[in-house]
Design an enzyme around this catalytic site. Structure first.
Site, PDB file in Angstrom:
ATOM      1  N   GLY A  35       1.352  -2.545  -6.613  1.00 27.88           N
ATOM      2  CA  GLY A  35       1.341  -0.959  -5.847  1.00 27.88           C
ATOM      3  C   GLY A  35      -0.089  -0.213  -6.156  1.00 27.88           C
ATOM      4  N   GLY A  36       0.127   0.556  -6.881  1.00 24.26           N
ATOM      5  CA  GLY A  36      -1.274   1.243  -7.243  1.00 24.26           C
ATOM      6  C   GLY A  36      -2.604   0.552  -7.051  1.00 24.26           C
ATOM      7  N   HIS A  76      12.815  -2.259  -1.260  1.00 22.31           N
ATOM      8  CA  HIS A  76      12.017  -1.782  -1.652  1.00 22.31           C
ATOM      9  C   HIS A  76      12.928  -0.596  -2.753  1.00 22.31           C
ATOM     10  CE1 HIS A  76       9.165   0.310  -4.150  1.00 22.31           C
ATOM     11  NE2 HIS A  76       8.125  -1.508  -4.169  1.00 22.31           N
ATOM     12  N   GLU A 132      12.151  -6.465  -9.683  1.00 25.31           N
ATOM     13  CA  GLU A 132      11.740  -4.716  -9.783  1.00 25.31           C
ATOM     14  C   GLU A 132      12.478  -4.090 -10.713  1.00 25.31           C
ATOM     15  OE1 GLU A 132      10.504  -1.400  -6.285  1.00 25.31           O
ATOM     16  OE2 GLU A 132      12.558  -1.963  -5.973  1.00 25.31           O
ATOM     17  N   TRP A 170       0.963  -1.351   0.378  1.00 26.65           N
ATOM     18  CA  TRP A 170       0.251  -0.013   0.324  1.00 26.65           C
ATOM     19  C   TRP A 170       1.024   1.663   0.097  1.00 26.65           C
ATOM     20  CZ3 TRP A 170      -4.880  -1.638   3.684  1.00 26.65           C
ATOM     21  CH2 TRP A 170      -5.503  -2.158   3.632  1.00 26.65           C
ATOM     22  N   LYS A 171       2.365   0.989  -0.055  1.00 30.76           N
ATOM     23  CA  LYS A 171       2.966   1.782   0.036  1.00 30.76           C
ATOM     24  C   LYS A 171       2.627   3.409   1.151  1.00 30.76           C
ATOM     25  CE  LYS A 171       4.302   1.078  -3.864  1.00 30.76           C
ATOM     26  NZ  LYS A 171       4.546   1.907  -5.461  1.00 30.76           N
TER      27      LYS A 171
HETATM   28  P1  13P Z   1       3.153  -0.245  -9.072  1.00 32.44           P
HETATM   29  O1  13P Z   1       2.399  -0.900  -9.224  1.00 32.44           O
HETATM   30  O2  13P Z   1       2.526   1.443  -8.632  1.00 32.44           O
HETATM   31  O3  13P Z   1       3.316   0.679 -10.719  1.00 32.44           O
HETATM   32  O4  13P Z   1       4.368   0.135  -8.048  1.00 32.44           O
HETATM   33  C1  13P Z   1       4.857  -1.183  -8.111  1.00 32.44           C
HETATM   34  C2  13P Z   1       5.645  -1.531  -7.085  1.00 32.44           C
HETATM   35  O5  13P Z   1       6.470  -0.556  -6.304  1.00 32.44           O
HETATM   36  C3  13P Z   1       5.639  -2.761  -5.661  1.00 32.44           C
HETATM   37  O6  13P Z   1       6.502  -2.190  -4.830  1.00 32.44           O
END
Ligand code: 13P
Length: 249
Positions: free
Chosen positions: A232-233, A92, A162, A9-10
């Site tokens: 992420g998003g 990350h 990543e 979820w950041k």
């Molecule tokens: P997004 O899915 O928002 O591009 O981010 C990828 C990410 O950083 C997963 O940790």
């Protein structure tokens, strides 16, 4: 083996009520989906409530510190464990870029997480890409992160590839391809095989940490040969996240 989908979820959402409701929607949505292991990694202040909301799902943390004690602002492995956390994301790209996290810090974190009996989700990946091959820097990150890690700890390790240039929120982000993900998966297994032998390399879980959506997850899993995804998003949009989990299997 079932796919593992980790919701990163950041720094979202802004409040506990929203976090609780998001977690509930995800839990209800994925309740009937078999063959997928879903982990929710909320910001630290929401861990306890989200842990209550997700019950049958697993709880993850987005970061950790390698010791208990006089380390202002940090959170230790023991504290996370006592909250029911099972997975910890380490290294990350956003922490490397915005917080200056180094290979040495990442190594200390990986070792602390594994020694504490939790699973480490180790992120590796290149910031930029020139050419079609996976850059050797990815292998270096992996080797440095695993310095001093004994083979028997590898069963609690997940490596997230990543491609930083493909993270949707990075300025100038470019879409990645399942073919590149596949190359990265093969490359990572080769490095692990060199360090720990073929058996460890074959059983290692490697997940995709670039941008995924409900629409493209299937190709990254099937054609990219990935064991899951670090999302992420899309993980803070509950309907999309549930479809993404469904499409991943
Ligand atoms: P997004 O899915 O928002 O591009 O981010 C990828 C990410 O950083 C997963 O940790």
């Amino acid at each position: 083996m079932s796919k593992i989908i980790i919701a990163n979820w950041k720094s979202n959402p802004s409040g506990i009520k929203e976090a609780f409701s998001l977690a509930r929607k995800i839990r209800e949505g994925v309740a009937k989906i078999k063959n997928a292991e879903v982990v929710i990694a909320p910001p630290f202040p929401f861990l306890e409530q989200v842990g209550i909301a997700v019950k049958n799902l697993k709880l993850g943390a987005q970061n950790v510190f390698w010791a208990d004690g006089p380390y202002t602002g940090e959170v230790s492995v023991n504290q996370l464990k006592n909250l029911g956390v099972k997975y910890v994301i380490v290294g990350h790209s956003e922490r490397k870029i915005y917080l200056g996290e180094t290979d040495d810090m990442i190594n200390k974190k990986v070792r602390a997480v594994l020694a504490g009996g939790l699973s480490a989700v180790l992120c590796v990946g290149e910031r930029e890409r020139n050419g079609i091959e996976i850059p050797p820097a990815v292998g270096e990150q992996l080797k440095n992160a695993l310095l001093g890690v004994k083979k028997n700890f590898l069963r609690n390790l997940i490596v997230a590839y990543e491609p930083v240039w493909a993270i949707s929120t990075m300025p100038g982000a470019k879409p990645d391809t399942p073919d590149n993900a596949f190359k990265a998966m093969v490359y990572i297994r080769k490095i692990i095989s060199g360090l720990y032998g073929q058996e460890s390399a074959d059983s290692l879980r490697i997940i995709y940490g670039g941008s995924v959506s409900a629409g493209n997850i299937r190709s990254f899993m099937r054609d990219g040969g990935m064991d899951g995804a670090l999302v992420g998003g899309a993980s803070i949009r509950p309907e999309e996240f549930v479809s993404l989990v469904r499409n991943s299997i």
